[in-house]
Write an enzyme that holds these catalytic residues in place. Structure first.
Site, PDB file in Angstrom:
ATOM      1  CG  HIS A 195      -1.950  -1.079   1.206  1.00 37.73           C
ATOM      2  ND1 HIS A 195      -2.794  -1.317   0.141  1.00 37.73           N
ATOM      3  CD2 HIS A 195      -2.247  -2.030   2.135  1.00 37.73           C
ATOM      4  CE1 HIS A 195      -3.568  -2.367   0.414  1.00 37.73           C
ATOM      5  NE2 HIS A 195      -3.249  -2.824   1.604  1.00 37.73           N
ATOM      6  CG  ASP A 202      -2.829  -8.446   0.725  1.00 38.64           C
ATOM      7  OD1 ASP A 202      -2.014  -8.748   1.607  1.00 38.64           O
ATOM      8  OD2 ASP A 202      -3.875  -7.777   0.950  1.00 38.64           O
ATOM      9  CG  HIS A 257      -6.585  -5.276   1.877  1.00 34.05           C
ATOM     10  ND1 HIS A 257      -6.023  -6.149   2.797  1.00 34.05           N
ATOM     11  CD2 HIS A 257      -7.718  -4.809   2.437  1.00 34.05           C
ATOM     12  CE1 HIS A 257      -6.794  -6.195   3.878  1.00 34.05           C
ATOM     13  NE2 HIS A 257      -7.827  -5.396   3.688  1.00 34.05           N
ATOM     14  CG  ASP A 298      -4.775 -10.042   3.647  1.00 35.99           C
ATOM     15  OD1 ASP A 298      -4.419 -10.550   2.566  1.00 35.99           O
ATOM     16  OD2 ASP A 298      -4.599  -8.833   3.919  1.00 35.99           O
TER      17      ASP A 298
HETATM   18 ZN    ZN Z   1      -4.127  -7.137   2.846  1.00 31.96          ZN
END
Ligand code: ZN
Length: 344
Positions: free
Chosen positions: A158, A193, A195, A282
């Site tokens: 990120h 991931d 996200h 995740d």
């Molecule tokens: Zn994540």
């Protein structure tokens, strides 16, 4: 396969975490490390400490101004009367067409995308060693290892070129990709991931030499909200070199593997000379974020499918939070990957 990790990576202990306006315990805990180390060793990996690689490989990704901010902001913050124990911004520029602020508060807002990446006394050191683990894994692959695993913590995907966010400070996957890029004409980054890898996308958005592909929970009501949509395809010379595959919430193994097959076809068409896997765990059905429903067996199949590309591969740890199967999921991925590729 070798794994790389340094104990300094455990020192960063973020406390403040605001989710939907509520203060909760921060999920990116140092305890993740022991579980991931055990998971890697169950898959037969040996763990080595990376060397100090200096700032060189990191400045390939991040601006000097941002790295200076990360290194010194904690000490500067502590000189503010009544400042909090961690650096947490309380104001952000909504666009970047204003001026670069001189104050610690202004710069925190400028360089931190959200409130979930608090900076404390140990953050800079932990982030540096996390990045050096990624560099060491990339160097191992450049020296001829078929693959290597970097236990990067704090995670990185990120983080943009000059912005921290979402528990991330230095973009380890991007650092690994550009270390590989020194001897490879084209490098692909595959982010699995939960996200969207918004920082990684942002760093390479205008570049045709690093393909970025991300599978993730649909950002329509999920972090990072502003990025991760299928319409984001790159810009300028990089147009067509970013592929987003958002998945409906709670998607399980079948949907994930179907999207992964599309991702792998795109990567094959790009004909990269090396691959970085941004390995978040995740997407697991039991992960506290609960966005997707991939099973432990699913991670093994994901590893197996990626190994089918038969590319020199650096696996970089991203997310994956405390739950019963966190270590097993890493073992499953690495075993699936290694089972198809053989030892090395
Ligand atoms: Zn994540």
């Amino acid at each position: 396969m070798k794994a790389f990790y340094a104990n300094e990576q455990k020192r960063h202990k973020p406390k403040a975490y605001l989710s939907s306006g509520t203060a909760r315990p921060h999920p990116e805990k140092p305890e993740r490390v022991e579980i991931l180390l055990a998971g890697a060793s169950s898959a037969g990996l040996t763990v080595e400490r990376p060397k100090n690689h200096g700032l060189g490989p990191i400045t390939a990704v991040h601006t000097p101004e941002y790295l200076d901010f990360l290194e010194h902001i904690f000490a500067r913050w502590q000189r503010i009367d009544g400042a909090s124990a961690e650096v947490i911004p309380n104001i952000h520029p909504i666009t970047r067409n204003g001026s670069y602020p001189a104050s610690a508060v202004g710069q925190a807002g400028y360089h931190m995308a959200d409130t979930v990446c608090p900076i404390s006394t140990e953050t800079w050191k932990s982030a540096l060693w996390s990045a050096w683990s990624a560099v060491e894994a990339a160097e191992a692959v450049k020296a001829g290892a078929p693959s290597a695993y970097a236990l990067c913590r704090p995670p990185g995907h990120h983080a943009f070129a000059d912005v921290a966010g979402g528990f991330c400070f230095i973009n380890n996957s991007a650092v690994a990709a550009l270390a590989l890029r020194r001897s490879a004409a084209r490098v692909a980054i595959l982010d699995v991931d939960l996200h969207h890898g918004n920082g990684t996308q942002g760093i390479f958005y205008a570049r045709p030499d690093v393909l970025t592909v991300s599978l993730h929970a649909d950002p329509v009501c999920f972090y990072p909200f502003f990025w991760g949509y299928a319409s984001e395809r790159g810009e300028g010379a990089g147009l067509g070199y970013n592929l987003n595959l958002p998945l409906p919430h709670k998607s399980g193994d079948a949907a994930f593997l179907e999207a992964l097959a599309i991702a792998l076809r795109r990567i094959l068409a790009f004909a990269p000379e090396a691959l970085v896997v941004a390995l978040g765990l995740d997407a697991f059905e039991g992960d506290p974020f609960g966005g997707l429903s991939v099973t432990t067996l699913g991670f093994s199949r994901i590893g197996e499918a990626i190994a089918g590309l038969d590319l020199p591969t650096v696996i970089v740890q991203e997310g994956g939070y405390l739950c019963d199967a966190l270590g097993d999921n890493l073992t499953a991925f690495l075993t699936g990957f290694g089972g198809r590729r053989g030892p090395g």
